[in-house]
Scaffold this active site. Sequence first.
Site, PDB file in Angstrom:
ATOM      1  N   SER A 276     -11.718  -7.760  -2.021  1.00 47.30           N
ATOM      2  CA  SER A 276     -11.530  -8.439  -0.752  1.00 47.30           C
ATOM      3  C   SER A 276     -10.642  -7.663   0.213  1.00 47.30           C
ATOM      4  CB  SER A 276     -10.920  -9.828  -1.006  1.00 47.30           C
ATOM      5  OG  SER A 276      -9.650  -9.721  -1.634  1.00 47.30           O
TER       6      SER A 276
ATOM      7  N   SER B 282      -9.991  -6.570  -6.238  1.00 46.39           N
ATOM      8  CA  SER B 282      -9.937  -6.355  -4.791  1.00 46.39           C
ATOM      9  C   SER B 282      -9.149  -5.123  -4.377  1.00 46.39           C
ATOM     10  CB  SER B 282      -9.342  -7.591  -4.109  1.00 46.39           C
ATOM     11  OG  SER B 282     -10.126  -8.727  -4.374  1.00 46.39           O
TER      12      SER B 282
ATOM     13  N   LYS C  36      -2.767  -6.307   4.277  1.00 49.30           N
ATOM     14  CA  LYS C  36      -3.867  -7.266   4.137  1.00 49.30           C
ATOM     15  C   LYS C  36      -3.427  -8.618   4.692  1.00 49.30           C
ATOM     16  CE  LYS C  36      -6.976  -9.058   0.516  1.00 49.30           C
ATOM     17  NZ  LYS C  36      -7.276  -8.989  -0.940  1.00 49.30           N
TER      18      LYS C  36
END
Length: 602
Positions: free
Chosen positions: A150, A174, A76
Amino acid sequence: MHELNLTLSALKQQYQNGDLTPRALMKVLRENAQEYDNYNLFIHLLNENELEPYLSRLENSEPNSLPLWGVPFVIKDNIDLANIPTTAACKEFTNLPTESATVVTKLLEAGALPVGKSNLDQFATGLVGTRSPYGPCHNSFDFKMISGGSSSGSAVSLALNLCSFSLGTDTAGSGRVPAAFNNLIGLKPSKGLLSTKGVVPAVRSQDVVSIFALNSQDAYDVLQVSAVFDTEDEFSRHKSNLTPPAWNTKPVIGIPDKASRIFAGDTLAEDNFEQAISTLHNLGFELKEVPFQAWLGTAKLLYGGAWVAERYVAVEEFMQKHEQQMDPTVGAIIAGARNLSAADAYKGSYALQKAQRQTQLIWDESGIDCMMTPTTPSIYSIEDVENDPIGLNSILGTYTNFMNLLDYAAIAMPTGFRKDDLPTGVTFFAPAGSDNALLKLSDELHKEFVSTAGAKETKVPDANGLYFTNSQTIPLAVVGAHLMGFPLNSQLIERGAKLIKITKTAPKYQFYELSSRPILKPGLVKTSSQGESIELEVWAMPKQHLGSFLALIPSPLGLGKVELIDGSEVVGFICEPCGIEGATEITQTGGWRNWMKQRPAD
């Protein structure tokens, strides 16, 4: 597009057989990733030059000589990878780190290969996957639907078979919401178990690095490598300091009371959760309804209280110069912290302390081992979220926002597909330190709900309870008087041993009742012919008590390696050949429990 089985066990086998090399694999993955450009998965896909140091290192070592040798993973893009830009999905924020985040460093040292940096909701603020200047990330099953966020690109790249596992972060859900929406395992480890050094903070006191995997066994392997105490991260915690209460042999699972089962009008999601409850009942689990309002109230603290101020602290200097360049929804949420005071912070702290006490009392009184909730009440289209970005995002956090505030470990697990063919799932959670227990439970249940993982039909493996024994215990196989309900079982219980599973030996053993007395004892002997499978129990024995246990074992019995029916080996009771003189062969009964039911009285 060439599809490969990228589970850790399959990849290891392909490397061992010489069917695949890391260099060839990365070439295929780069080509496949380009087929999904319109999904907006990556902010930076590593090129050949950037990959070369990692590939060269592996080519100078033996295949599978490291725990994650040649295993591709996605990071990420709020987690640093040395010499690759970190953007947190904000172009003006871009910086070039000179060293990798601690968790990434540990994975690289273990032989893992970085594929790229993935798209996300800007500054990890969102559960939708649409709040990015690099474009909304699309669901792996339905292009019109949200991916969840996210950690959007991390989840979808795994679901589309572009890596073996991926890293996300999880402050409010997330690492779990995208797992549910893309048919994946999403592990939110205990706070502090994985270092957050080198991670762009969202809510620093609550941030967790999360793991997306195709199955729980892969997630466990990644966790073992990455969960290392970090002296440079003041929020890091030692594994040994995270010791939750011991679970029952078959865990008792709490579920929200009916008044707290919120689905925002989504009957398909509600049906799936009710089916999951029914499946667990049919599998013999005890489920208890728990009054759940205290948890739901705590979830509102993360965005409705003083913790928003931590998001502001993380990017305060940047916002003073570049607020207009931020995603409008993200900017508005974080800017709200300017209206909070020190008094608000204390009020939030008191509210959380009260919630911690309330939920702990309910937990203790109910006698549950873990809780199961829907991962989300519903799922939405990208268009829906664009029309109501804050309201729908808030609904998605109903069952996720409270986890870190209340210091739980959690794992999102698929529970099949809704009637509209979209994936969905549940989340199991328990007090910090329960990571291995939750992984073991999800491994046991995963295949009961789905046969494949992600969107490319990667097979879910058979459950393997032995996979999740921790480094402080050793699997121990017993075949006779130490079985549950038999005279010597107390010797295991007194030493803190826990039952892992009931299984059988490989079909290579002969079984005897020994002539020695006063307690009836069996003898297990491996043979090159005429052997059969014998039922046994495998217990997790604390290593510090193994010596005292061994001292109780009389000749001709001893501990050695016992081969199980799945081909693995564990420590277990074996008998010296001289011990079967005068013994009664009972191989045909299949095990001690059967023999004792039919044994003639002396």
